[in-house]
Design a protein around this motif. Structure first.
Motif, mmCIF file in Angstrom:
data_model
loop_
_atom_site.group_PDB
_atom_site.id
_atom_site.type_symbol
_atom_site.label_atom_id
_atom_site.label_comp_id
_atom_site.label_asym_id
_atom_site.label_seq_id
_atom_site.Cartn_x
_atom_site.Cartn_y
_atom_site.Cartn_z
ATOM 1 N N GLN A 169 29.959 26.135 104.793
ATOM 2 C CA GLN A 169 30.175 25.147 103.740
ATOM 3 C C GLN A 169 30.340 23.736 104.265
ATOM 4 O O GLN A 169 29.775 22.785 103.715
ATOM 5 C CB GLN A 169 31.397 25.538 102.910
ATOM 6 N N ASN A 170 31.112 23.570 105.311
ATOM 7 C CA ASN A 170 31.356 22.222 105.814
ATOM 8 C C ASN A 170 30.068 21.563 106.302
ATOM 9 O O ASN A 170 29.812 20.384 106.028
ATOM 10 C CB ASN A 170 32.398 22.254 106.938
ATOM 11 N N VAL A 225 27.841 20.803 103.151
ATOM 12 C CA VAL A 225 28.360 19.654 102.400
ATOM 13 C C VAL A 225 28.039 18.362 103.140
ATOM 14 O O VAL A 225 27.628 17.363 102.532
ATOM 15 C CB VAL A 225 29.873 19.794 102.167
ATOM 16 N N ASN A 262 25.852 15.237 101.574
ATOM 17 C CA ASN A 262 26.531 13.981 101.252
ATOM 18 C C ASN A 262 25.533 12.825 101.159
ATOM 19 O O ASN A 262 24.698 12.639 102.041
ATOM 20 C CB ASN A 262 27.591 13.661 102.311
ATOM 21 N N THR A 307 28.199 25.678 95.284
ATOM 22 C CA THR A 307 29.537 25.234 95.681
ATOM 23 C C THR A 307 29.454 23.952 96.504
ATOM 24 O O THR A 307 30.228 23.008 96.293
ATOM 25 C CB THR A 307 30.244 26.329 96.491
ATOM 26 N N ALA A 308 28.511 23.906 97.434
ATOM 27 C CA ALA A 308 28.359 22.724 98.281
ATOM 28 C C ALA A 308 27.938 21.502 97.462
ATOM 29 O O ALA A 308 28.393 20.387 97.733
ATOM 30 C CB ALA A 308 27.351 23.006 99.387
ATOM 31 N N ARG A 353 28.724 20.865 94.367
ATOM 32 C CA ARG A 353 29.924 20.380 93.675
ATOM 33 C C ARG A 353 30.802 19.567 94.616
ATOM 34 O O ARG A 353 31.304 18.497 94.261
ATOM 35 C CB ARG A 353 30.709 21.567 93.116
ATOM 36 N N ARG A 354 30.989 20.069 95.827
ATOM 37 C CA ARG A 354 31.850 19.385 96.789
ATOM 38 C C ARG A 354 31.252 18.052 97.234
ATOM 39 O O ARG A 354 31.982 17.095 97.491
ATOM 40 C CB ARG A 354 32.102 20.280 98.000
ATOM 41 N N ALA A 355 29.918 18.001 97.340
ATOM 42 C CA ALA A 355 29.260 16.797 97.827
ATOM 43 C C ALA A 355 28.922 15.816 96.700
ATOM 44 O O ALA A 355 28.443 14.709 96.974
ATOM 45 C CB ALA A 355 27.986 17.176 98.578
#
Length: 227
Positions: free
Chosen positions: A56-57, A60, A64, A97-98, A100-102
């Protein structure tokens, strides 16, 4: 726009990268660590993001600053019958999920004709069509601005594409026929650029006997479609 493309080393993915660049977009190709690069992607000379989609990290970080994600990941035939579950369902969830986070809100997913169908020969490969439909459903419920593109059988031909008309339909209306991967890539970019394509499942095949029609025109004639 700045576009991320996952599955960028695949036969459809690198064509999406190529078409995006032809339209003036900045492209971030994302591919698996050990993926071999097709000649078309090598020639582009783009900086590549090699990562595991479950990281995930890393995903993301790659997303970005991107305006949209085009998902061209797909399981390949192998002895691993869990491959479709991992790639066509769980990896789609990871990418959602990524996003949403980014802060990436726009997603175009390349799926398959007959997605969700149980009785189909393709399901001999790890129930692939059922897992593809689950991945689609997760995207539909994600809250993101999504479009799902379901192509028919994929062809490598790059010649005389101008002779091919694209047959557009809503979900579960086409069962067979084929389409060149290059045309799939073009439809994905068209869908990305058309607000009317948001929230739509588009089935596409092509043929020389199919009347020429743009996606924009088809969406005007077919403003809604039942899922």
């Amino acid at each position: 726009m700045r576009l991320a493309v996952t599955g960028a080393s695949g036969k459809t993915g690198w064509r999406i990268v190529d078409e995006a660049r032809l339209r003036g977009h900045q492209v971030v190709p994302i591919l698996r660590p050990n993926s071999q690069l097709p000649d078309g992607l090598v020639a582009d000379g783009l900086p590549l993001k090699r990562l595991n989609l479950a990281d995930q990290n890393a995903l993301v970080a790659a997303l970005n600053g991107c305006d949209a994600l085009l998902i061209a990941t797909g399981a390949r035939p192998s002895i691993d019958l869990a491959g479709p579950l991992k790639v066509d369902a769980l990896a789609i969830r990871d990418q959602i999920t990524a996003c949403r986070r980014a802060g990436v809100k726009r997603v175009v997913l390349v799926s398959s004709l007959c997605s969700g169908r149980l009785f189909h020969p393709l399901n001999l490969f790890g129930l692939i069509l059922l897992w593809k439909r689950l991945g689609e459903q997760w995207l539909e419920a994600s809250g993101l601005s999504w479009t799902i593109v379901r192509p028919g059988g994929l062809k490598e031909a790059e010649e005389q594409l101008e002779r091919e008309g694209i047959r557009f339909s809503g979900p579960n209306q086409q069962e067979s026929s084929s389409i060149p991967r290059r045309l799939v890539a073009q439809v994905c970019l068209d869908a990305l650029e058309l607000p009317a394509a948001i929230g739509r499942i588009l089935e596409i095949t092509s043929g020389e006997d199919v009347p020429k029609q743009t996606l924009a025109d088809w969406l005007i004639e077919n403003p809604t479609s039942a899922i």
